[in-house]
Design an enzyme around this catalytic site. Structure first.
Site, short mmCIF file in Angstrom:
data_model
loop_
_atom_site.label_atom_id
_atom_site.label_comp_id
_atom_site.label_asym_id
_atom_site.label_seq_id
_atom_site.Cartn_x
_atom_site.Cartn_y
_atom_site.Cartn_z
N GLY A 125 0.82 -1.21 0.00
CA GLY A 125 0.00 0.00 0.00
C GLY A 125 0.85 1.26 0.00
O GLY A 125 0.53 2.25 -0.68
N CYS A 143 2.19 6.97 25.58
CA CYS A 143 2.63 7.84 26.67
C CYS A 143 4.15 7.94 26.57
O CYS A 143 4.85 6.95 26.75
CB CYS A 143 2.21 7.22 28.00
N SER A 194 -3.57 -3.32 -0.70
CA SER A 194 -2.43 -4.03 -0.12
C SER A 194 -2.79 -5.47 0.20
O SER A 194 -3.91 -5.75 0.66
CB SER A 194 -2.01 -3.29 1.17
N THR A 232 12.00 -6.97 -11.45
CA THR A 232 11.38 -8.30 -11.65
C THR A 232 10.26 -8.51 -10.63
O THR A 232 10.44 -8.29 -9.44
CB THR A 232 12.45 -9.40 -11.51
N1 PLP Z 1 -2.81 2.91 3.80
C1 PLP Z 1 -3.55 2.51 4.83
C2 PLP Z 1 -4.90 3.12 5.05
C3 PLP Z 1 -3.08 1.53 5.70
O1 PLP Z 1 -3.83 1.15 6.73
C4 PLP Z 1 -1.79 0.98 5.47
C5 PLP Z 1 -1.22 0.00 6.40
O2 PLP Z 1 -1.51 0.00 7.58
C6 PLP Z 1 -1.06 1.43 4.36
C7 PLP Z 1 -1.59 2.40 3.55
C8 PLP Z 1 0.29 0.88 4.04
O3 PLP Z 1 0.17 -0.39 3.44
P1 PLP Z 1 1.43 -1.39 3.41
O4 PLP Z 1 1.60 -1.89 4.81
O5 PLP Z 1 1.01 -2.48 2.47
O6 PLP Z 1 2.58 -0.63 2.91
#
Ligand code: PLP
Length: 396
Positions: free
Chosen positions: A74, A328, A202, A240
């Site tokens: 992601g 904290c 992701s 790749t």
């Molecule tokens: N975007 C959101 C909303 C996520 O919750 C996360 C991961 O927690 C990511 C992006 C990042 O994805 P990745 O862990 O596959 O890099």
């Protein structure tokens, strides 16, 4: 892994890999190890797997396979979308609109671009975590090239009005990206209906492997790659391809599509059971995020006057894995940017915790989790009271 951890309620952080996914991936480590760019039979076998996985991903989100670019996850999909569009559109303008509750993969990419001369508007959210489409209209300028707003938030589960925002953008010819890492495979996601140009997903959030994801890029959108190399993925993600991981992502998407309706209903019922029991059994609990426009598997709540991190640590000792919306530090409380954006009182914000449920959770686990949470909260509240009376309390 700690032997004791037996109730995993942190599926927004990551999910276990589905056994069918593992089974699908295994041959691609050993028997079918070809490079998909090779023209011999080993390469062709890998290429076939790549093509099939692309179709599986595309099908889950209503896209054409040619619109899917595989990435390392992601984070990379978000970077490719935002940096790729910014570089390609520099001549048109330098203004990007995003929201204050985005994942750091989006926020920090926008900050990086800001340091390089881009102008970034970070829209606020209301007390339920929702972006107001009118704020998008007000933020638009003739320099706006991209709007990047998440489909649903990873901490509070709030689902944003993406199609409304996209209609506004489309009237002005502005490109829209949405980070759908937490929605794909969890609720219906259709790129046509959302009306977005780019969408990130992701693998490890949907019972697929870590280190793989994808960016949907609608046909005709001009985007600049971040990596240069051998022209893989239509030249947009060179290097790749990790065939085992991509096969795993494809399989995870196939399973998600097959079971979507059932899983949504199952998780919604579990979530409602969990939430209802917590509210009934533990005093001074406050729900965070919209209670209507939200994902079926997340409960985010605040336990007043208790630090979230202490709750998470104590639950962990009793075998329950959840996550905290604050930490904290030496003598202050660091609240997550998402919880901060909700503008709730600090004594509540500091005690925000997230339960994110998954396919293997059961109603019995919800009952145990609530019982144990009740014991933990009672103990921590007792300790906090004592520390306050002794004047030794550090955070809340
Ligand atoms: N975007 C959101 C909303 C996520 O919750 C996360 C991961 O927690 C990511 C992006 C990042 O994805 P990745 O862990 O596959 O890099």
């Amino acid at each position: 892994m700690d032997e004791l951890t037996s109730i995993y309620l942190d599926h927004c952080a990551t999910t276990p890999v589905h056994p069918e996914v593992v089974e699908a991936m295994l041959p691609y480590f050993s028997a079918f190890y070809g490079n998909p760019s090779s023209i011999h039979s080993f390469g062709r076998k890998a290429k076939e797997a790549l093509t099939a996985a692309r179709e599986q991903v595309a099908q889950l989100i209503g896209a054409d396979p040619s619109e899917i670019v595989f990435t390392s996850g992601g984070t990379e999909a978000d970077n490719l979308a935002i940096r790729g569009i910014s570089s390609a559109s520099e001549k048109k303008g330098n203004h990007i609109i995003t929201s204050s509750i985005e994942h750091h993969a989006v926020l920090n990419t926008c900050r990086y671009l800001e340091q390089r001369g881009f102008d970034v508007t970070c829209l606020p959210v209301d007390g339920h975590g929702l972006v107001d489409p009118d704020d998008v209209i007000n933020a638009l300028s003739d320099k706006t090239i991209l709007i990047s707003i998440m489909h649903a938030n990873n901490e509070i589960g709030t689902i944003e009005p993406i199609s409304d925002i996209a209609s506004i953008a489309k009237e002005k010819g502005i490109i829209v990206h949405t980070d759908a890492v937490q929605t794909v495979g969890k609720i219906p996601v259709d790129v046509e209906r959302l009306n977005v140009d780019l969408l990130s997903l992701s693998g490890h959030k949907i019972y697929g492997p870590k280190g793989v994801g994808a960016l949907y890029i609608t046909k005709g959108v001009d985007i600049v790659p971040m990596l240069y190399g051998g022209e893989q993925e239509g030249g947009l993600r060179n290097g790749t391809e990790s065939i085992p991981a991509i096969v795993g992502l494809g399989k995870a998407c196939e399973i998600a599509l097959r079971e979507l309706t059932f899983q949504m209903e199952y998780l919604k019922n579990l979530r409602d059971q969990l939430q209802k029991s917590i509210v009934e059994q533990i005093p001074d609990i406050y729900m965070n995020g919209s209670q209507e426009k939200r994902l079926p598997h997340i409960v985010n709540l605040s336990v007043e006057s208790i630090e979230a991190e202490s709750i998470v640590r104590d639950l962990d000792k009793k075998g329950i894995a959840i996550s905290a919306g604050s930490a904290c530090t030496s003598d202050s409380i660091e609240i997550s940017h998402v919880i901060e954006a909700l503008s709730i009182p600090k004594r509540r914000a500091g005690g925000s915790i997230r339960f994110s449920l998954g396919r293997d959770n059961t109603p019995e686990q919800m009952t145990s989790a609530v019982q144990i949470l009740g014991d933990v909260v009672q103990k921590l509240r007792g300790m906090a009271e004592l520390e306050r009376s002794l004047g030794t309390r550090r955070c809340l």
